[in-house]
Write an enzyme that holds these catalytic residues in place. Structure first.
Site, mmCIF file in Angstrom:
data_model
loop_
_atom_site.group_PDB
_atom_site.id
_atom_site.type_symbol
_atom_site.label_atom_id
_atom_site.label_comp_id
_atom_site.label_asym_id
_atom_site.label_seq_id
_atom_site.Cartn_x
_atom_site.Cartn_y
_atom_site.Cartn_z
ATOM 1 N N SER A 84 0.843 -1.202 0.000
ATOM 2 C CA SER A 84 0.000 0.000 0.000
ATOM 3 C C SER A 84 0.882 1.257 0.000
ATOM 4 O O SER A 84 1.688 1.433 -0.901
ATOM 5 C CB SER A 84 -0.963 -0.048 1.185
ATOM 6 O OG SER A 84 -2.035 0.847 1.029
ATOM 7 N N HIS A 235 -7.359 -5.982 -0.065
ATOM 8 C CA HIS A 235 -6.193 -5.113 0.038
ATOM 9 C C HIS A 235 -5.180 -5.620 1.064
ATOM 10 O O HIS A 235 -3.988 -5.399 0.923
ATOM 11 C CB HIS A 235 -6.650 -3.700 0.400
ATOM 12 C CG HIS A 235 -5.567 -2.681 0.375
ATOM 13 N ND1 HIS A 235 -4.774 -2.452 -0.735
ATOM 14 C CD2 HIS A 235 -5.109 -1.820 1.338
ATOM 15 C CE1 HIS A 235 -3.902 -1.488 -0.473
ATOM 16 N NE2 HIS A 235 -4.080 -1.107 0.777
#
Length: 255
Positions: A84, A235
């Site tokens: 991320s 994610h």
């Protein structure tokens, strides 16, 4: 500028960088698995954990701080894995200082401009009264007003600790004021440029962070790239599908 880190294992150096609102502990399970073949450095990103904050807290400034840390290690080019926001930092280092990076792994992020998607999280964190808070349960109830996912709240609450400098008070283990102030810097695209070293993008099939329309910007900057998708992962793919994630990393690093 001090970068806090943990290290483990022996072998080729591998830097691991966590995502927004995280700490070096977030990918510790991955680091343990890879430490049998690598000297792993788990860092607190600038503005997180026990690392110093750079102002503004931009991708470029964070990457410069981590680049200086890599140079101070004096171990030659390093492999780097970022998830991320950590992936954004890792990509920026590779584009700005390609000589520092021998291999690049980017976990579920693209080098593109993103729309804001953390407004509710930031406002919820700001709503927690750190000076009068009684316990974590009260903090969780405040976060739950806007953050429905228990897993996200649990992740955030890992960074809620007692403030040793202010008895009876709490603190976040990230610089919330600076992250809030500079949030728009953190969602900008990475710089133009090219890193031609071996690059791997690991994508969660259920995540919306890396999309087909991002392919041009990825390949334009990282021409020697390949991609692996982990089915059923969102994610937080390194936690949701840890066995698959570690195997993909290990296979790529051993090539």
């Amino acid at each position: 500028m001090t970068i806090n880190y943990q290290s483990m294992g022996e072998g080729k150096p591998l830097i691991i960088i966590h995502g927004l609102f995280g700490t070096s502990d977030n990918l510790k399970a991955v680091a343990r698995e890879l430490s049998d073949e690598h000297k792993v450095y788990l860092i607190d990103a600038p503005g997180h954990g026990d690392s110093d904050t750079v102002v503004p807290l931009s991708i470029a400034n964070m990457a410069n701080a981590v680049s200086d840390f890599i140079k101070q290690l004096n171990v030659g080019p390093v492999q780097i894995l970022g998830h991320s926001l950590g992936g954004k930092i890792a990509m920026e280092i590779a584009l700005a200082n390609p000589e520092l990076i021998s291999k690049l792994i980017v976990a579920d992020i693209a080098p593109v401009q993103y729309k804001p998607r953390h407004d509710d999280i930031i406002s919820s964190l700001q709503a927690v009264p750190l000076s009068t808070l009684e316990n974590r349960k009260d903090a969780d109830e405040i976060l739950a007003r806007k953050i429905n996912e228990p897993g996200v709240r649990s992740f955030l609450l890992k960074s809620l600790v007692r403030d040793k400098s202010k008895p009876g008070e709490w603190m976040w283990r990230f610089n919330l004021d600076q992250l809030s102030s500079d949030y728009n810097e953190l969602i900008k695209s990475n710089r133009e440029g090219t890193y031609s070293g071996p690059t791997l993008f690991i994508i969660g099939s259920e995540s919306s962070y890396v999309l087909p329309e991002h392919r041009g910007e990825i390949v334009g900057r990282f021409p020697n790239t390949k991609a692996k998708t982990i089915n059923g992962a969102g994610h937080w793919l390194h936690a949701e599908r840890s066995v698959a994630f570690v195997k993909i990393c290990r296979d790529f690093l051993s090539e």
